[in-house]
Design an enzyme around this catalytic site. Structure first.
Site: not given
Ligand code: 1D1
Length: 308
Positions: A59, A153, A37-38, A171, A157-158, A42, A44
């Site tokens: 990221k 923050d 995702g975004k 985040d 979502g974090n 970034a 990701c």
């Molecule tokens: C890499 C950025 C963020 C993030 O910070 N982490 C740790 C993360 C870990 N697993 C995931 C993840 C594993 C399987 C699906 N998402 N995603 C993370 N994200 C998402 C990606 C898109 C928006 C935030």
């Protein structure tokens, strides 16, 4: 022909990312997996370390997107703050590197995404689940504050979710390192989601603003929507400033009481982090040691061990 037509010029060109990403300094290579995702600037992706076969969440931030010095400084601060942290309830920071086109941040993969997705499926969480999640989040925030880091923050979502239903705070894009205990940050670059009244009032904020956000997170998990959410940001800010929110009647007395304490307008009236887990909401309620993965989609029923 190769010349961009009106159609192609509409889309900004992003350099197609290669299938294998290589750290130019160490030669370490990662295979690019699926798009996760975004997040901000970034894109990701799952990244597979070709040496260890370990999978990470990467990221990838194009340098073209953070051309302004202030944006590059923010990126470097995020990396600096997160790289110092190591705790079971903080997202693991593996490493970072850059090449001509991008900055790469390699983070712990949290396969069940975040509490936003789980809450969307469930609408609301049961009180035992909220105690289970809040306990881990509070332990993570206590670690951050003990290292003079403000997250700034904290939001669902974090709060990332691992395969075994563990919660990890991630985040650090808005995080700040305080020089000393008692230091206050007066400026804010970026708008946090659950912004505290003192931050709106420009008094600046410190640890208590993270505690306010914990109140917003707890409320949102129990009620299914944030305490101050409205259609307009201006209206939301006004409600925050006037502490205008409604606690639904059906909540337990313990839940009502802790929400009122955490969402105190006066930062000094909010309980200090160490005291939160001593609140009756936690001490007079069942806190599961683990959650079944089924709870991502269906409310769990906890076995009440019979007092024989
Ligand atoms: C890499 C950025 C963020 C993030 O910070 N982490 C740790 C993360 C870990 N697993 C995931 C993840 C594993 C399987 C699906 N998402 N995603 C993370 N994200 C998402 C990606 C898109 C928006 C935030």
């Amino acid at each position: 022909n190769g010349s961009p037509t009106s159609e192609t010029s509409k889309h900004h060109f992003h350099l197609e990312l290669p299938a294998v990403i290589k750290d130019p300094k160490t030669g370490k290579s990662y295979q690019r997996g699926r798009l996760l995702g975004k997040g901000g600037f970034a894109r990701c992706y799952e990244l597979i370390d070709l040496e260890t076969r370990q999978i990470y969440a990467g990221k990838i931030v194009p340098k073209a997107r953070i051309a302004k010095p202030i944006q590059m400084e923010k990126m470097q601060r995020e990396i600096h703050v997160h790289s110092l942290l190591k705790h079971p309830h903080v997202v693991g920071f593996h490493r970072h590197f850059d090449d001509d086109d991008n900055i790469y941040i390699i983070l712990e993969l949290c396969s069940r995404k975040s509490l936003v997705q789980m809450l969307k499926l469930r609408k609301t969480f049961t009180e035992p689940e909220v105690r289970y999640f809040m306990k881990q989040i509070i332990e993570g925030v206590r670690y951050l504050h003990s290292h003079c880091v403000l997250h700034r923050d904290l939001k669902l979502g974090n709060m990332f979710l691992t395969d075994d239903m563990g919660v990890k705070i991630g985040d650090f894009g808005l995080a700040a390192k305080l020089e000393f205990q008692g230091d206050r940050k007066r400026t804010m670059c970026g708008t946090p989601n659950y912004i505290a009244p003192e931050v709106l009032g420009k008094i600046g904020h410190s640890f208590e603003a993270d505690v306010w956000a914990l109140g917003c997170i707890l409320f949102t998990m129990l009620v299914g929507k944030p305490p101050f959410e409205t259609t307009s940001l201006k209206e939301t800010y006004s409600r925050i400033k006037h502490n205008k929110y409604i606690i639904p009647e059906y909540l337990s007395p313990g839940a009502k009481s802790i929400i009122t304490a955490l969402l105190s307008s006066d930062p000094d009236e909010r309980p200090p982090l160490e005291a939160i887990l001593d609140h009756p909401f936690f001490t007079e309620g069942f806190i599961p040691d683990s959650l079944p993965t089924s709870s991502v989609t269906t409310a769990p029923t906890f076995p009440i061990t019979k007092v024989l």
